[in-house]
Design an enzyme around this catalytic site. Structure first.
Site, PDB file in Angstrom:
ATOM      1  N   ASP A 174      13.006  -3.192  -2.624  1.00 31.65           N
ATOM      2  CA  ASP A 174      11.870  -2.308  -2.336  1.00 31.65           C
ATOM      3  C   ASP A 174      11.186  -1.951  -3.653  1.00 31.65           C
ATOM      4  O   ASP A 174      11.861  -1.673  -4.662  1.00 31.65           O
ATOM      5  CB  ASP A 174      12.350  -1.035  -1.636  1.00 31.65           C
ATOM      6  CG  ASP A 174      11.178  -0.111  -1.286  1.00 31.65           C
ATOM      7  OD1 ASP A 174      10.481  -0.399  -0.297  1.00 31.65           O
ATOM      8  OD2 ASP A 174      10.984   0.874  -2.041  1.00 31.65           O
ATOM      9  N   LEU A 175       9.850  -1.985  -3.679  1.00 37.39           N
ATOM     10  CA  LEU A 175       9.094  -1.635  -4.874  1.00 37.39           C
ATOM     11  C   LEU A 175       8.920  -0.122  -4.939  1.00 37.39           C
ATOM     12  O   LEU A 175       8.434   0.498  -3.982  1.00 37.39           O
ATOM     13  CB  LEU A 175       7.719  -2.328  -4.857  1.00 37.39           C
ATOM     14  CG  LEU A 175       7.725  -3.866  -4.745  1.00 37.39           C
ATOM     15  CD1 LEU A 175       6.309  -4.397  -4.804  1.00 37.39           C
ATOM     16  CD2 LEU A 175       8.592  -4.488  -5.815  1.00 37.39           C
TER      17      LEU A 175
ATOM     18  N   ASP B   8       6.003  -3.207   1.103  1.00 33.34           N
ATOM     19  CA  ASP B   8       6.524  -3.550  -0.221  1.00 33.34           C
ATOM     20  C   ASP B   8       8.019  -3.817  -0.157  1.00 33.34           C
ATOM     21  O   ASP B   8       8.743  -3.621  -1.127  1.00 33.34           O
ATOM     22  CB  ASP B   8       6.219  -2.454  -1.221  1.00 33.34           C
ATOM     23  CG  ASP B   8       6.815  -1.112  -0.797  1.00 33.34           C
ATOM     24  OD1 ASP B   8       7.320  -1.032   0.344  1.00 33.34           O
ATOM     25  OD2 ASP B   8       6.787  -0.151  -1.597  1.00 33.34           O
TER      26      ASP B   8
END
Length: 433
Positions: free
Chosen positions: A316-317, A359
């Protein structure tokens, strides 16, 4: 392939019909030529019979009587080249004399070429058409020879006839063939005739190329009083004819086949594109959640059979939303594409990379991996994803959180594995904060 096969079949039918049409036209022309030939020969034989009857009645006719009669019958038939009477088989009467004086006094019994036919006329007492014959006076011709039989006495009841001699009507063979429209090549057709002396297929050639009888030419018999000739013909261009209908069938068939084939290809491509869009992320081209779950199910089934498991890495960003807010969604999309490309380069072909959210990315690694290796893979993925992204003049800092789960050690169902990896990712995110 079906369209091409149907087009080829129709073309074969049309070509065969065209061939039959040409054969029918050739047969009609050949039949017409044969009818003219038989008619002209028959007319000449009628004249020969008239000469025989006149001579039988006037067996002691004078040269003057013969000449007057010969002039009369020659005037009605342009094919007659010479008329001769040979009492006791010695030529005594000839018309016309000009150009034929060498025939006077010819004793058939001493002529090796003509005596066999004259002997047949004597023995069989019927008309025989011989030839082509090499004439004593030069040239070639057909000769209709008929026996002249006179009564033994004047009694009306007497049926016995005495052989007086032979009457010969010489037919100009070239004029005969020309009037019948027959030449070795005429009006787009080859012609040939064989059967000299009425011997049919066993006789020598009379006109044309003998090879025509060995090919697929049409052959008809020509009936003579003493036998037959054979006349053959075929088109100069041969039997294979490509008709306009065949070309039209080819063009239409191939055009329709091409159109149907093109439409089929377009439909298949559209279906593949739709299927790909249904199973892949439109932005990055990576598998979406649906395809990810399908592959996880396959790996789970394989694990049950082989004992080999797999690892799921949840990426996950961190703080991705500010990137969209600051630089715009276009730049944010380019960042996501770059992350996808980095994950492709960092993983193996056997691994699966999926984008399952805005994301959020998932990496699936098949095979047995020990805990230290799993931790090392997670660290490497975190490091690769967290490198700054260059978009135009912008250098965008990225931070990523990674969580992982091992099948079947951490869970035996796909939802459990994904949930565990997600929880560990959030713990990593909280630790980074």
């Amino acid at each position: 392939m079906f369209g091409i096969a149907v087009t080829g079949y129709i073309s074969v039918l049309l070509t065969e019909n065209a061939r039959k049409r040409v054969q029918n036209e050739t047969l009609a022309r050949l039949s017409e030529a044969r009818a003219r030939l038989e008619g002209d020969i028959g007319a000449t034989l009628y004249i020969s019979q008239g000469l025989v009857s006149f001579t039988a009645i006037n067996s002691d006719l004078t040269q003057r009587q013969f000449r007057r009669f010969a002039e009369e019958i020659s005037s009605v038939n342009s094919h007659i080249k010479l008329i001769a009477l040979a009492p006791d088989n010695i030529v005594k009467y000839v018309y016309p004399l000009i150009g034929n004086l060498r025939a006077l006094g010819l004793d058939y019994r001493t002529n090796e070429a003509q005596w066999p036919v004259v002997k047949r006329v004597m023995d069989e007492r019927r008309t025989i058409v011989a030839g082509p014959v090499n004439l004593v006076q030069g040239g070639q011709a057909l000769i209709a020879r008929s026996p002249v039989l006179i009564p033994v006495d004047d009694s009306e009841s007497s049926l016995e006839r005495l052989y007086w001699g032979v009457a010969s009507v010489v037919i100009d063979i070239q004029a005969l063939f020309a009037d019948a429209g027959i030449r070795p090549e005429a009006n787009g057709y080859y012609f040939a005739i064989r059967g000299a002396d009425g011997l049919g297929a066993d006789g020598d050639m009379i006109m044309g190329d003998p090879k025509l009888f060995e090919e697929d030419a049409l052959v008809l018999p020509v009936n003579l009083p003493n036998g037959t000739w054979q006349i053959a013909s075929r088109p100069v261009s041969g039997w294979t004819v490509t008709s306009p209908e065949t070309w039209i069938a080819h063009i239409v068939g191939f055009c329709v086949t091409f159109a149907i084939g093109s439409l089929s290809v377009l439909v298949v491509l559209a279906q593949q594109r739709a299927r790909s869009m249904a199973l892949h992320d439109a932005l990055t081209g990576l598998p979406n959640r649906r395809l990810l779950e399908d592959r996880l199910e396959q790996l789970a089934a394989l694990s049950e059979r082989s004992g080999f498991g797999f690892q799921v890495f949840f990426i996950d960003l961190n703080a991705f939303k500010p990137i969209n807010d600051t630089f715009g969604h276009a730049v944010g999309d380019m960042v996501l594409k770059e992350i996808g490309n980095r994950l492709r380069l960092e993983t193996r072909d056997s691994d699966t990379i999926a984008r399952i959210g805005g994301d959020e990315f998932v990496v699936v690694v098949p095979g047995v991996i020990h805990h230290p290796t799993t931790t090392s893979i997670a660290a490497r993925l975190r490091e690769v994803v967290s490198e700054p992204v260059h978009v135009g003049d912008h250098v965008i800092a990225i931070r990523a959180s990674v969580g992982w789960a091992n099948y079947p050690d951490d869970g035996t169902t796909i939802p459990d594995i994904l949930e565990i990896a997600d929880r560990r990712m959030y713990r990593d995110k909280l630790a980074a904060a």
